[in-house]
Design a protein around this motif. Structure first.
Motif, PDB file in Angstrom:
ATOM      1  N   ASP A  35       0.890  -1.151   0.000  1.00 35.64           N
ATOM      2  CA  ASP A  35       0.000   0.000   0.000  1.00 35.64           C
ATOM      3  C   ASP A  35       0.932   1.206   0.000  1.00 35.64           C
ATOM      4  OD1 ASP A  35      -2.225   1.462   0.041  1.00 35.64           O
ATOM      5  OD2 ASP A  35      -2.812   1.009   2.102  1.00 35.64           O
ATOM      6  N   GLN A  36       0.848   1.995  -1.055  1.00 32.07           N
ATOM      7  CA  GLN A  36       1.885   3.012  -1.178  1.00 32.07           C
ATOM      8  C   GLN A  36       1.356   4.307  -1.765  1.00 32.07           C
ATOM      9  OE1 GLN A  36       5.804   3.537  -3.759  1.00 32.07           O
ATOM     10  NE2 GLN A  36       5.763   1.609  -2.737  1.00 32.07           N
ATOM     11  N   MET A  37       1.826   5.415  -1.198  1.00 32.92           N
ATOM     12  CA  MET A  37       1.539   6.723  -1.762  1.00 32.92           C
ATOM     13  C   MET A  37       2.842   7.412  -2.076  1.00 32.92           C
ATOM     14  SD  MET A  37      -1.666   7.741   0.599  1.00 32.92           S
ATOM     15  CE  MET A  37      -2.349   9.201  -0.108  1.00 32.92           C
ATOM     16  N   LEU A  38       2.801   8.307  -3.056  1.00 34.68           N
ATOM     17  CA  LEU A  38       4.011   8.977  -3.511  1.00 34.68           C
ATOM     18  C   LEU A  38       4.688   9.712  -2.352  1.00 34.68           C
ATOM     19  CD1 LEU A  38       5.172   8.960  -6.335  1.00 34.68           C
ATOM     20  CD2 LEU A  38       4.228  11.228  -6.698  1.00 34.68           C
ATOM     21  N   GLY A  39       5.984   9.447  -2.147  1.00 33.90           N
ATOM     22  CA  GLY A  39       6.744  10.151  -1.125  1.00 33.90           C
ATOM     23  C   GLY A  39       6.539   9.626   0.280  1.00 33.90           C
ATOM     24  N   GLN A  40       5.792   8.496   0.414  1.00 30.36           N
ATOM     25  CA  GLN A  40       5.592   7.940   1.758  1.00 30.36           C
ATOM     26  C   GLN A  40       6.133   6.526   1.858  1.00 30.36           C
ATOM     27  OE1 GLN A  40       1.545   8.200   3.001  1.00 30.36           O
ATOM     28  NE2 GLN A  40       1.472  10.420   2.749  1.00 30.36           N
ATOM     29  N   GLU A  41       6.357   6.079   3.086  1.00 30.61           N
ATOM     30  CA  GLU A  41       6.844   4.724   3.298  1.00 30.61           C
ATOM     31  C   GLU A  41       5.770   3.720   2.899  1.00 30.61           C
ATOM     32  OE1 GLU A  41       9.749   3.016   4.419  1.00 30.61           O
ATOM     33  OE2 GLU A  41      10.444   4.940   3.625  1.00 30.61           O
ATOM     34  N   PRO A  42       6.131   2.709   2.109  1.00 30.84           N
ATOM     35  CA  PRO A  42       5.138   1.707   1.728  1.00 30.84           C
ATOM     36  C   PRO A  42       4.821   0.735   2.871  1.00 30.84           C
ATOM     37  CG  PRO A  42       7.270   1.196   0.775  1.00 30.84           C
ATOM     38  CD  PRO A  42       7.434   2.500   1.489  1.00 30.84           C
ATOM     39  N   ILE A  43       3.625   0.176   2.840  1.00 28.21           N
ATOM     40  CA  ILE A  43       3.235  -0.836   3.827  1.00 28.21           C
ATOM     41  C   ILE A  43       3.004  -2.151   3.085  1.00 28.21           C
ATOM     42  CG2 ILE A  43       1.504  -1.465   5.571  1.00 28.21           C
ATOM     43  CD1 ILE A  43       0.784   1.660   5.437  1.00 28.21           C
ATOM     44  N   TRP A  44       3.602  -3.226   3.588  1.00 34.03           N
ATOM     45  CA  TRP A  44       3.414  -4.531   2.930  1.00 34.03           C
ATOM     46  C   TRP A  44       2.042  -5.075   3.276  1.00 34.03           C
ATOM     47  CZ3 TRP A  44       6.660  -6.594  -0.620  1.00 34.03           C
ATOM     48  CH2 TRP A  44       7.927  -5.980  -0.737  1.00 34.03           C
ATOM     49  N   ILE A  45       1.292  -5.479   2.267  1.00 32.70           N
ATOM     50  CA  ILE A  45      -0.057  -5.973   2.544  1.00 32.70           C
ATOM     51  C   ILE A  45      -0.344  -7.315   1.860  1.00 32.70           C
ATOM     52  CG2 ILE A  45      -1.155  -3.752   3.035  1.00 32.70           C
ATOM     53  CD1 ILE A  45      -2.117  -3.819   0.079  1.00 32.70           C
ATOM     54  N   GLY A  46       0.695  -8.017   1.434  1.00 33.39           N
ATOM     55  CA  GLY A  46       0.511  -9.334   0.822  1.00 33.39           C
ATOM     56  C   GLY A  46      -0.337  -9.270  -0.433  1.00 33.39           C
ATOM     57  N   PHE A  47      -1.292 -10.193  -0.534  1.00 34.43           N
ATOM     58  CA  PHE A  47      -2.075 -10.301  -1.764  1.00 34.43           C
ATOM     59  C   PHE A  47      -3.339  -9.442  -1.760  1.00 34.43           C
ATOM     60  CE2 PHE A  47       0.609 -13.998  -2.351  1.00 34.43           C
ATOM     61  CZ  PHE A  47       0.801 -13.993  -3.720  1.00 34.43           C
ATOM     62  N   ASP A  48      -3.443  -8.541  -0.786  1.00 44.55           N
ATOM     63  CA  ASP A  48      -4.678  -7.749  -0.638  1.00 44.55           C
ATOM     64  C   ASP A  48      -5.078  -7.018  -1.913  1.00 44.55           C
ATOM     65  OD1 ASP A  48      -4.792  -8.643   1.867  1.00 44.55           O
ATOM     66  OD2 ASP A  48      -4.736  -6.675   2.872  1.00 44.55           O
ATOM     67  N   ASN A  49      -4.077  -6.411  -2.588  1.00 48.04           N
ATOM     68  CA  ASN A  49      -4.389  -5.681  -3.824  1.00 48.04           C
ATOM     69  C   ASN A  49      -5.003  -6.608  -4.862  1.00 48.04           C
ATOM     70  OD1 ASN A  49      -3.605  -3.084  -3.136  1.00 48.04           O
ATOM     71  ND2 ASN A  49      -1.446  -3.479  -3.625  1.00 48.04           N
ATOM     72  N   TYR A  50      -4.443  -7.806  -4.965  1.00 46.33           N
ATOM     73  CA  TYR A  50      -4.924  -8.762  -5.957  1.00 46.33           C
ATOM     74  C   TYR A  50      -6.347  -9.210  -5.617  1.00 46.33           C
ATOM     75  CZ  TYR A  50      -0.259  -8.961  -7.927  1.00 46.33           C
ATOM     76  OH  TYR A  50       0.926  -8.628  -8.537  1.00 46.33           O
ATOM     77  N   LYS A  51      -6.586  -9.462  -4.321  1.00 45.84           N
ATOM     78  CA  LYS A  51      -7.928  -9.884  -3.901  1.00 45.84           C
ATOM     79  C   LYS A  51      -8.929  -8.784  -4.205  1.00 45.84           C
ATOM     80  CE  LYS A  51      -6.298 -12.761  -0.131  1.00 45.84           C
ATOM     81  NZ  LYS A  51      -5.781 -12.459   1.220  1.00 45.84           N
ATOM     82  N   LYS A  52      -8.525  -7.559  -3.874  1.00 45.56           N
ATOM     83  CA  LYS A  52      -9.414  -6.416  -4.093  1.00 45.56           C
ATOM     84  C   LYS A  52      -9.720  -6.249  -5.593  1.00 45.56           C
ATOM     85  CE  LYS A  52      -9.201  -1.565  -3.186  1.00 45.56           C
ATOM     86  NZ  LYS A  52      -8.227  -0.540  -2.826  1.00 45.56           N
ATOM     87  N   LEU A  53      -8.688  -6.440  -6.397  1.00 44.67           N
ATOM     88  CA  LEU A  53      -8.828  -6.248  -7.837  1.00 44.67           C
ATOM     89  C   LEU A  53      -9.861  -7.204  -8.433  1.00 44.67           C
ATOM     90  CD1 LEU A  53      -7.383  -4.387  -9.880  1.00 44.67           C
ATOM     91  CD2 LEU A  53      -5.963  -6.327 -10.508  1.00 44.67           C
ATOM     92  N   MET A  54      -9.852  -8.444  -7.963  1.00 35.39           N
ATOM     93  CA  MET A  54     -10.753  -9.457  -8.509  1.00 35.39           C
ATOM     94  C   MET A  54     -12.217  -9.128  -8.204  1.00 35.39           C
ATOM     95  SD  MET A  54      -8.955 -11.402 -10.253  1.00 35.39           S
ATOM     96  CE  MET A  54      -7.647 -10.238 -10.589  1.00 35.39           C
ATOM     97  N   ASN A  55     -12.460  -8.363  -7.121  1.00 28.53           N
ATOM     98  CA  ASN A  55     -13.840  -8.030  -6.759  1.00 28.53           C
ATOM     99  C   ASN A  55     -14.216  -6.593  -7.114  1.00 28.53           C
ATOM    100  OD1 ASN A  55     -14.337 -10.586  -5.513  1.00 28.53           O
ATOM    101  ND2 ASN A  55     -13.015  -9.898  -3.835  1.00 28.53           N
TER     102      ASN A  55
END
Lengths: 301, 284
Positions: free
Chosen positions: A44-64
Motif C-alpha cells: 500500500d503506497q503513496m508517492l513520497g511515503q513509506e510503503p506498507i506490505w499488505i501481501g495479496f490484498d491488492n490482488y484480492k481487491k482487484l478481482m472483486n
C-alpha cells in the motif's frame, strides 16, 4: 592511464563500451521499474511515503472490483474489434492497391498514411467534435439523411465504442495497409505467374498464395495490435475529454491504472492493475504466436 | 469484337472501378481534415452550438482565429517552441545513443551478446504503459519531476531504433571495418568516421519516426511536466479543453498548425517515413 586507454581501445572490450549505454538505461529505466512494479503490487503506497506490505490484498481487491471488470471488458472489446477491422480491411486494400491495374498507387498510398501523422490530441479533438451530440454535428447531419438520430454518441455505450473505433480506423488503416504492402512486395512474383498459367482465379491466388506468404506481416500486425488495443488510453482520454466518462463507458485498463495511480495516488493498487495488463497481454500474444506457428519457424531456421 | 480487345475493355473497367473505390476511401479519410480546416475559419461559438460539420458558410467565416493565434494573449508559441526544442534534442540524442549501441551489436561477436539482444527485444515486447507508474515513482524519487530530462532519458537507448539500426548495419560490408583497422583507426574512430556516414539513410528514417512520436507524444510528458511554462504542444492543446468550457477559437487553429510541420516534413521525405515504419514488419 595508458592501461585504461588500452582497455577502452582493445577490440575485445570495445563492444561492451558500445553496449554500455543500453545496459545502463535498460537496468535503471526498464528492469528496475518492472521489478518494482511487482513489489509495489504487494504494497500500500503513496508517492513520497513509506510503503506498507499488505501481501495479496491488492490482488484480492482487484478481482472483486466491478469498475476494474468494466475497464477490462472495454479494453478487450476494443482490442477484439480493432483486430477485426484493422487487419482484414487494410490487407484487402493493400492487395487491391498492389494490383497491376491500379493507377495513382503512390498517391493513395501516401494520402492514406496522413491521419497517422496527427497527434492523439488533435485526432481525438476532431472526432470528439464530429461525434458531437448537437444536431448540427457531422455524424448527426449525416445520419439525419437516413432519418436517424440525433444521437448523444459519447453518452451511449455502443455508440461511443463506434466513435472510438472510427478514430482508430481513421488513424491506423493507412499504416497497416503500408505494412501489408511491404509484405506483398516481398512475395516472389513468379508464384502468381505460375498460378495464372495453371488458370487459378484471382480469389484462389489470394487465398493460396497471398494469405500464406504474407503471414509474417499479418503476425506482426496482429502482435502490435493486441498490445495497442489492450493498452489504449489516450484515445479515450481525448474523446471523452477526461478520464471520467459517464458510467465509465470509455474507461480502459490503462485508464484505470492512471485513475488509481495518478489521480488517487494509490500506487500499489495501480501497480497491480499494471501486472494484470502485463500478464493478459503476454498470455494472449504468446498464445497467438504459438497458434500461428511463429516459434516453430524460428526454431527450424 | 476480338477476344483481346474484350479483355482490354474488361481491364479498363476494373481499373476504373479500383480508382473509384479508392477515391471514395480517400474522401472519407480526408473529411476530418477538411472539417477542421473549415472550422479554423469559424468562431468557436459555432463549434459549441453545432459541433464539427461541413457547412461552408462564408457569412460566419473569417481569419479571426488566425489573427488571434498570432497576436492574441496566450501561450501557444511557448508550447510550440518547447515541442520543437524537445523534439530536436530527443531525436538527436536518441539517434546518437541508439546507433552507438546498435553498432556494438552488429559489428562484434562477444560474450553475452545474445542475452543482451534478447533484452532489446523484451523492451519491444512489453507495453510501455505497464511501466508508467513505477517509472513515475522513479522520476519522483530521482527529483526529476518537471524536467525534460525525465522525458528524454528513459527512451534514449530506444529499443525499436536499436533494432532497426542493427538490421541496417548488418548489411554493411565488414571490409569497411577491416580497412579502418588496417589504417590504425580506433574502434570508435571507425564508428564515427567510417560507419556513421554510410548510415545516413537509416538516420533519416529513424529521425522522422522518432521525431513524429516525440512531437505528438502526450501521456508521459503530461504526467511528468507540471509547470505550464514547460508544456509541450499536445499538453498545451489539451489544457484548452476543460470541464468548464473549451477554448475552441485557439484549439482548432492551434491543432491545424500542430499538424502542419509534420505534414510538410512528410511531403518532403515520404519515403523515409514509410521506410522507417515498415522496416520491422516484413521480416520480424
Amino acid at each position: 592511464m595508458i592501461k585504461l586507454k588500452r582497455f577502452l581501445h582493445s577490440q575485445k572490450y570495445a563492444p561492451y563500451i558500445f553496449i554500455l549505454p543500453f545496459v545502463i538505461i535498460f537496468i535503471i529505466f526498464w528492469l528496475f521499474p518492472l521489478l518494482n512494479s511487482f513489489r509495489m503490487s504487494f504494497q500500500d503506497q503513496m508517492l513520497g511515503q513509506e510503503p506498507i506490505w499488505i501481501g495479496f490484498d491488492n490482488y484480492k481487491k482487484l478481482m472483486n472490483d466491478t469498475v476494474f471488470v468494466k475497464a477490462v471488458t472495454n479494453s478487450v472489446i476494443y482490442m477484439a474489434a480493432t483486430l477485426l477491422l484493422l487487419i482484414p480491411f487494410p490487407m484487402l486494400f493493400a492487395v487491391l492497391l498492389d494490383s497491376k491495374y491500379m493507377k495513382l498507387r503512390e498517391f493513395f498510398k501516401s494520402s492514406f498514411f496522413v491521419p497517422a501523422l496527427t497527434s492523439v490530441v488533435v485526432a481525438g479533438t476532431i472526432f470528439r467534435l464530429m461525434f458531437g451530440e448537437m444536431e448540427g454535428s457531422l455524424m448527426n447531419t449525416f445520419l439525419a439523411n437516413f432519418n436517424l438520430g440525433p444521437f448523444k454518441y459519447l453518452k451511449d455505450q455502443t455508440l461511443s465504442r463506434i466513435a472510438l473505433l472510427a478514430l482508430a480506423c481513421w488513424r491506423w488503416t493507412g499504416v497497416n495497409m503500408l505494412y501489408f504492402l511491404a509484405g506483398l512486395n516481398a512475395i516472389d512474383k513468379e508464384y502468381y505467374e505460375a498460378a495464372a498459367i495453371d488458370g487459378a482465379t484471382a480469389f484462389q491466388r489470394f487465398k493460396n498464395i497471398t494469405v500464406p506468404l504474407i503471414k509474417p506481416t499479418t503476425v506482426y500486425v496482429l502482435t502490435i495490435s493486441i498490445y495497442a488495443g489492450l493498452a489504449m488510453f489516450t484515445e479515450s482520454l481525448m474523446l471523452f475529454n477526461g478520464n471520467n466518462s459517464p458510467k465509465n463507458i470509455g474507461l480502459t485498463i490503462v485508464g484505470y491504472l492512471y485513475r488509481q495511480g495518478i489521480e488517487k495516488n494509490r500506487l500499489g493498487y495501480a501497480a497491480t492493475v499494471g501486472i494484470f495488463l502485463l500478464i493478459v497481454a503476454m498470455t494472449i500474444n504468446l498464445t497467438q504466436l504459438k497458434l500461428t506457428g511463429t516459434f516453430k519457424k524460428e526454431g527450424s531456421k | 469484337m476480338s477476344k483481346l480487345s474484350e479483355k482490354k475493355t474488361k481491364e479498363k473497367g476494373f481499373s476504373l472501378l479500383l480508382i473509384l473505390f479508392f477515391t471514395v476511401l480517400f474522401i472519407i479519410i480526408m473529411l476530418p481534415f477538411y472539417a477542421i480546416t473549415l472550422a479554423s475559419f469559424k468562431p468557436g461559438e459555432d463549434l459549441i452550438r453545432y459541433g464539427l460539420n461541413l457547412r461552408f458558410d462564408l457569412s460566419i467565416m473569417s481569419f479571426d482565429n488566425f489573427v488571434f493565434l498570432f497576436t492574441g494573449d496566450h501561450s501557444y508559441f511557448t508550447w510550440f517552441k518547447n515541442s520543437m526544442f524537445l523534439t530536436i534534442v530527443q531525436v538527436a540524442l536518441t539517434l546518437f545513443v541508439s546507433a552507438f549501441v546498435a553498432y556494438g551489436f552488429a559489428a562484434y561477436e562477444f560474450k553475452g551478446k545474445t542475452p543482451l539482444f534478447i533484452c532489446v527485444l523484451l523492451i519491444m515486447m512489453v507495453p510501455f504503459e505497464i511501466l508508467l507508474l513505477p517509472l513515475y515513482k522513479l522520476i519522483f524519487d530521482l527529483k526529476l519531476m518537471n524536467t525534460y530530462t525525465a522525458i528524454v532519458l528513459p527512451g534514449i537507448a530506444n529499443a525499436g531504433t536499436i533494432f532497426f539500426f542493427r538490421q541496417y548495419l548488418r548489411g554493411i560490408p565488414k571490409a569497411i571495418i577491416d580497412s579502418g583497422r588496417v589504417d590504425g583507426a580506433t574502434e570508435y574512430g571507425i564508428f564515427f568516421r567510417l560507419i556513421v556516414p554510410v548510415m545516413k539513410p537509416s538516420f533519416a528514417a529513424m529521425a522522422i519516426l522518432n521525431g513524429m512520436n516525440s512531437w505528438n507524444n502526450l501521456l508521459w510528458p503530461f504526467m511528468v511536466l507540471g509547470d505550464g511554462k514547460k508544456f509541450t504542444l499536445p499538453i498545451g492543446l489539451k489544457t484548452l479543453l476543460t470541464p468548464y468550457g473549451n477554448n475552441y477559437d485557439l484549439l482548432i487553429v492551434g491543432s491545424f498548425f500542430a499538424i502542419l510541420p509534420i505534414f510538410l516534413l512528410f511531403l518532403a521525405f515520404q519515403k523515409y517515413f514509410i521506410g522507417g515504419l515498415t522496416a520491422g514488419a516484413v521480416k520480424g
